[in-house]
Design a protein around this motif. Structure first.
Motif, PDB file in Angstrom:
ATOM      1  N   GLU A 112       0.837  -1.183   0.000  1.00 39.74           N
ATOM      2  CA  GLU A 112       0.000   0.000   0.000  1.00 39.74           C
ATOM      3  C   GLU A 112       0.884   1.251   0.000  1.00 39.74           C
ATOM      4  N   PRO A 113       0.489   2.303  -0.724  1.00 35.11           N
ATOM      5  CA  PRO A 113       1.350   3.491  -0.815  1.00 35.11           C
ATOM      6  C   PRO A 113       1.373   4.301   0.471  1.00 35.11           C
ATOM      7  N   VAL A 114       2.511   4.909   0.739  1.00 37.00           N
ATOM      8  CA  VAL A 114       2.618   5.848   1.851  1.00 37.00           C
ATOM      9  C   VAL A 114       2.141   7.220   1.352  1.00 37.00           C
ATOM     10  N   ILE A 115       2.079   8.189   2.250  1.00 35.90           N
ATOM     11  CA  ILE A 115       1.779   9.563   1.829  1.00 35.90           C
ATOM     12  C   ILE A 115       2.975  10.067   1.035  1.00 35.90           C
ATOM     13  N   SER A 116       2.765  10.397  -0.209  1.00 34.94           N
ATOM     14  CA  SER A 116       3.870  10.797  -1.074  1.00 34.94           C
ATOM     15  C   SER A 116       4.298  12.229  -0.805  1.00 34.94           C
ATOM     16  N   HIS A 117       5.479  12.573  -1.314  1.00 32.92           N
ATOM     17  CA  HIS A 117       5.936  13.963  -1.210  1.00 32.92           C
ATOM     18  C   HIS A 117       4.915  14.910  -1.842  1.00 32.92           C
ATOM     19  N   ALA A 118       4.407  14.529  -3.019  1.00 34.87           N
ATOM     20  CA  ALA A 118       3.455  15.387  -3.725  1.00 34.87           C
ATOM     21  C   ALA A 118       2.167  15.572  -2.917  1.00 34.87           C
ATOM     22  N   GLU A 119       1.679  14.499  -2.299  1.00 35.47           N
ATOM     23  CA  GLU A 119       0.469  14.610  -1.474  1.00 35.47           C
ATOM     24  C   GLU A 119       0.694  15.546  -0.295  1.00 35.47           C
ATOM     25  N   PHE A 120       1.867  15.448   0.314  1.00 35.06           N
ATOM     26  CA  PHE A 120       2.202  16.301   1.439  1.00 35.06           C
ATOM     27  C   PHE A 120       2.188  17.770   1.013  1.00 35.06           C
ATOM     28  N   ILE A 121       2.858  18.065  -0.088  1.00 39.97           N
ATOM     29  CA  ILE A 121       2.932  19.444  -0.570  1.00 39.97           C
ATOM     30  C   ILE A 121       1.542  19.955  -0.943  1.00 39.97           C
ATOM     31  N   GLU A 122       0.779  19.145  -1.691  1.00 38.28           N
ATOM     32  CA  GLU A 122      -0.554  19.567  -2.122  1.00 38.28           C
ATOM     33  C   GLU A 122      -1.492  19.768  -0.934  1.00 38.28           C
ATOM     34  N   THR A 123      -1.364  18.920   0.076  1.00 36.63           N
ATOM     35  CA  THR A 123      -2.194  19.063   1.272  1.00 36.63           C
ATOM     36  C   THR A 123      -1.885  20.367   1.986  1.00 36.63           C
ATOM     37  N   LEU A 178      -0.486  23.031   0.698  1.00 40.57           N
ATOM     38  CA  LEU A 178      -0.879  24.134  -0.174  1.00 40.57           C
ATOM     39  C   LEU A 178      -2.386  24.373  -0.103  1.00 40.57           C
ATOM     40  N   GLY A 179      -3.160  23.289  -0.113  1.00 36.59           N
ATOM     41  CA  GLY A 179      -4.608  23.422  -0.046  1.00 36.59           C
ATOM     42  C   GLY A 179      -5.080  24.053   1.250  1.00 36.59           C
ATOM     43  N   VAL A 180      -4.495  23.616   2.366  1.00 34.37           N
ATOM     44  CA  VAL A 180      -4.876  24.174   3.667  1.00 34.37           C
ATOM     45  C   VAL A 180      -4.460  25.643   3.753  1.00 34.37           C
ATOM     46  N   THR A 181      -3.274  25.948   3.257  1.00 33.99           N
ATOM     47  CA  THR A 181      -2.788  27.333   3.271  1.00 33.99           C
ATOM     48  C   THR A 181      -3.708  28.240   2.472  1.00 33.99           C
ATOM     49  N   MET A 182      -4.137  27.791   1.294  1.00 25.74           N
ATOM     50  CA  MET A 182      -5.044  28.579   0.452  1.00 25.74           C
ATOM     51  C   MET A 182      -6.392  28.778   1.133  1.00 25.74           C
ATOM     52  N   ASP A 183      -6.813  27.806   1.921  1.00 29.84           N
ATOM     53  CA  ASP A 183      -8.100  27.903   2.603  1.00 29.84           C
ATOM     54  C   ASP A 183      -8.011  28.832   3.818  1.00 29.84           C
ATOM     55  N   LEU A 208       2.242  31.837  -3.358  1.00 31.04           N
ATOM     56  CA  LEU A 208       3.098  31.425  -4.459  1.00 31.04           C
ATOM     57  C   LEU A 208       3.230  29.905  -4.523  1.00 31.04           C
ATOM     58  N   LYS A 209       3.618  29.415  -5.680  1.00 32.18           N
ATOM     59  CA  LYS A 209       3.841  27.980  -5.830  1.00 32.18           C
ATOM     60  C   LYS A 209       4.962  27.512  -4.910  1.00 32.18           C
ATOM     61  N   PRO A 210       4.916  26.267  -4.471  1.00 32.90           N
ATOM     62  CA  PRO A 210       5.940  25.771  -3.538  1.00 32.90           C
ATOM     63  C   PRO A 210       7.337  25.752  -4.155  1.00 32.90           C
ATOM     64  N   ASN A 211       8.315  26.082  -3.331  1.00 34.24           N
ATOM     65  CA  ASN A 211       9.729  25.925  -3.667  1.00 34.24           C
ATOM     66  C   ASN A 211      10.167  24.614  -3.022  1.00 34.24           C
ATOM     67  N   VAL A 212      10.610  23.652  -3.825  1.00 37.79           N
ATOM     68  CA  VAL A 212      10.879  22.293  -3.360  1.00 37.79           C
ATOM     69  C   VAL A 212      12.368  21.984  -3.459  1.00 37.79           C
ATOM     70  N   ARG A 213      12.916  21.368  -2.416  1.00 40.71           N
ATOM     71  CA  ARG A 213      14.306  20.904  -2.417  1.00 40.71           C
ATOM     72  C   ARG A 213      14.322  19.418  -2.055  1.00 40.71           C
ATOM     73  N   MET A 267      12.035  18.876   1.286  1.00 33.90           N
ATOM     74  CA  MET A 267      11.573  20.033   2.043  1.00 33.90           C
ATOM     75  C   MET A 267      10.971  21.029   1.068  1.00 33.90           C
ATOM     76  N   PHE A 268       9.922  21.715   1.500  1.00 40.21           N
ATOM     77  CA  PHE A 268       9.291  22.716   0.657  1.00 40.21           C
ATOM     78  C   PHE A 268       8.895  23.930   1.490  1.00 40.21           C
ATOM     79  N   VAL A 269       8.768  25.075   0.815  1.00 36.86           N
ATOM     80  CA  VAL A 269       8.224  26.271   1.450  1.00 36.86           C
ATOM     81  C   VAL A 269       7.195  26.889   0.515  1.00 36.86           C
ATOM     82  N   ILE A 270       6.166  27.472   1.105  1.00 33.53           N
ATOM     83  CA  ILE A 270       5.113  28.187   0.378  1.00 33.53           C
ATOM     84  C   ILE A 270       5.078  29.604   0.926  1.00 33.53           C
ATOM     85  N   GLU A 271       5.348  30.557   0.080  1.00 31.84           N
ATOM     86  CA  GLU A 271       5.510  31.943   0.516  1.00 31.84           C
ATOM     87  C   GLU A 271       4.255  32.763   0.237  1.00 31.84           C
ATOM     88  N   MET A 272       3.937  33.668   1.154  1.00 29.92           N
ATOM     89  CA  MET A 272       2.787  34.568   0.999  1.00 29.92           C
ATOM     90  C   MET A 272       3.266  36.011   1.033  1.00 29.92           C
TER      91      MET A 272
END
Length: 333
Positions: free
Chosen positions: A60-71, A73-78, A86-91, A124-129
């Protein structure tokens, strides 16, 4: 305490952001907020180009990096609805390569692109406002949300339903140098969740509880206190001593997690940094000193970056309290 500033020009863009996120090209500052052994990436690349690790016992899949970032981002937008986000900066670091079964026996130099698989153990990612910001000594600080995922902290040789480990934070990013300001009230260092819904709820609670105005005030106060050249020299010497002291002697001393290489960087930048070097008489205020430490922190690996960032703020706060109350401080005496 003055309020954080909102830029109306950018804010008007943010109001329609949820509907046009895929079309927005501006990324949370393209400069590296962490260096070390990381490489830059994008949410699109991580989502469509990287495989997803699984729980070994049931696939079974774990929570992926993309799911983490999208989650996040979605909460931040809400939570910050109507703000410019801004779009996430990912390292990424610790690349793990693979190949599809059909290419099992091919030499590595003959593999075609579609026969290769890849994912990264640490991200690691950051989402800037940019519409929520404050100013300290001419440095603009934008409110920033981010997180760390390191699969090495999870026991993937198990079955699904087990705890997965994450680090999440909300703080400020200094736009002059991309240094991140991580504080206790906006950081969860050992978040354990079993699914995306739990992760979403934890991120939401952290964002809703974060008092950005209060934290900005604490950061600004650092600008009001300074160390003499002798106090700075004592501080660096004590930082070096701390790492070699017996555990029993450390018990009543605030933690110091920076290594010798990073302390050397702080010393070098004390003389040469364009934005945060010392004054001609050798003195340096705590805001500049704090940024010397957060700048040195860029050489940390992803899994220790946020903890050391928090340690930099704790050290600066300890020094501020000692200077404000005219008390004693082990790092300065």
């Amino acid at each position: 305490m003055e309020q954080l500033t909102a830029s109306e020009e950018v804010k008007s863009v943010g109001e329609s952001l949820p509907a046009v996120i895929d079309q927005i090209e501006i990324v949370s500052d393209g400069k590296a907020f962490i260096e070390a052994n990381t490489i830059g990436s994008t949410l699109t690349e991580v989502k469509h180009g990287h495989i997803i690790p699984v729980w070994v016992k049931d696939n079974e899949p774990v929570i992926s990096h993309a799911e983490f970032i999208e989650t996040a981002l979605g909460v931040t937008m809400d939570v910050f609805r109507g703000e410019g986000i801004l779009k996430p900066n990912v390292r990424l670091s610790h690349e793990i390569k693979g190949r599809v079964p059909e290419a099992k026996n091919k030499p590595a130099n003959m593999l075609l692109e579609h026969e290769k698989t890849i994912y990264f153990e640490r991200m690691m990612f950051v989402i800037e406002m940019p519409t929520i910001y404050t100013d300290i000594n001419g440095n603009r600080l934008n409110l920033t949300v981010g997180g760390v995922k390191a699969y090495n902290l999870d026991n993937l040789y198990n079955k699904s339903g087990q705890d997965q480990h994450f680090k999440i934070f909300v703080g400020f990013k200094n736009t002059v140098c991309c240094n991140l300001c991580v504080v206790t009230d906006g950081y969860q260092a050992n978040l354990k969740v079993k699914n995306v819904d739990m992760l979403r709820n934890e991120i939401r609670m952290m964002l809703q509880d974060f008092d950005a105005v209060n934290i900005a005030g604490q950061l600004k106060e650092l600008n009001n206190y300074e160390l003499s050249e002798r106090q700075f020299a004592n501080l660096l010497g004590r930082c070096r001593m701390y790492r070699h002291m017996p555990e029993i002697l450390r018990q009543d001393i605030p933690d110091m997690s920076f290594g010798d290489a990073q302390i050397n960087s702080v010393c070098k930048d004390y003389y040469s940094d364009n934005s945060f070097c010392s004054n001609p008489d050798g003195s340096i205020n705590l805001w500049k000193l704090y940024n010397l430490f957060t700048g040195a922190n860029k050489s940390s690996y992803i899994d220790t970056f946020l903890d050391r960032g928090l340690n930099a703020f704790q050290l600066a706060s300890t020094l501020r309290t000692a200077l404000k109350q005219k008390g004693t401080c082990w790092y300065l005496n």
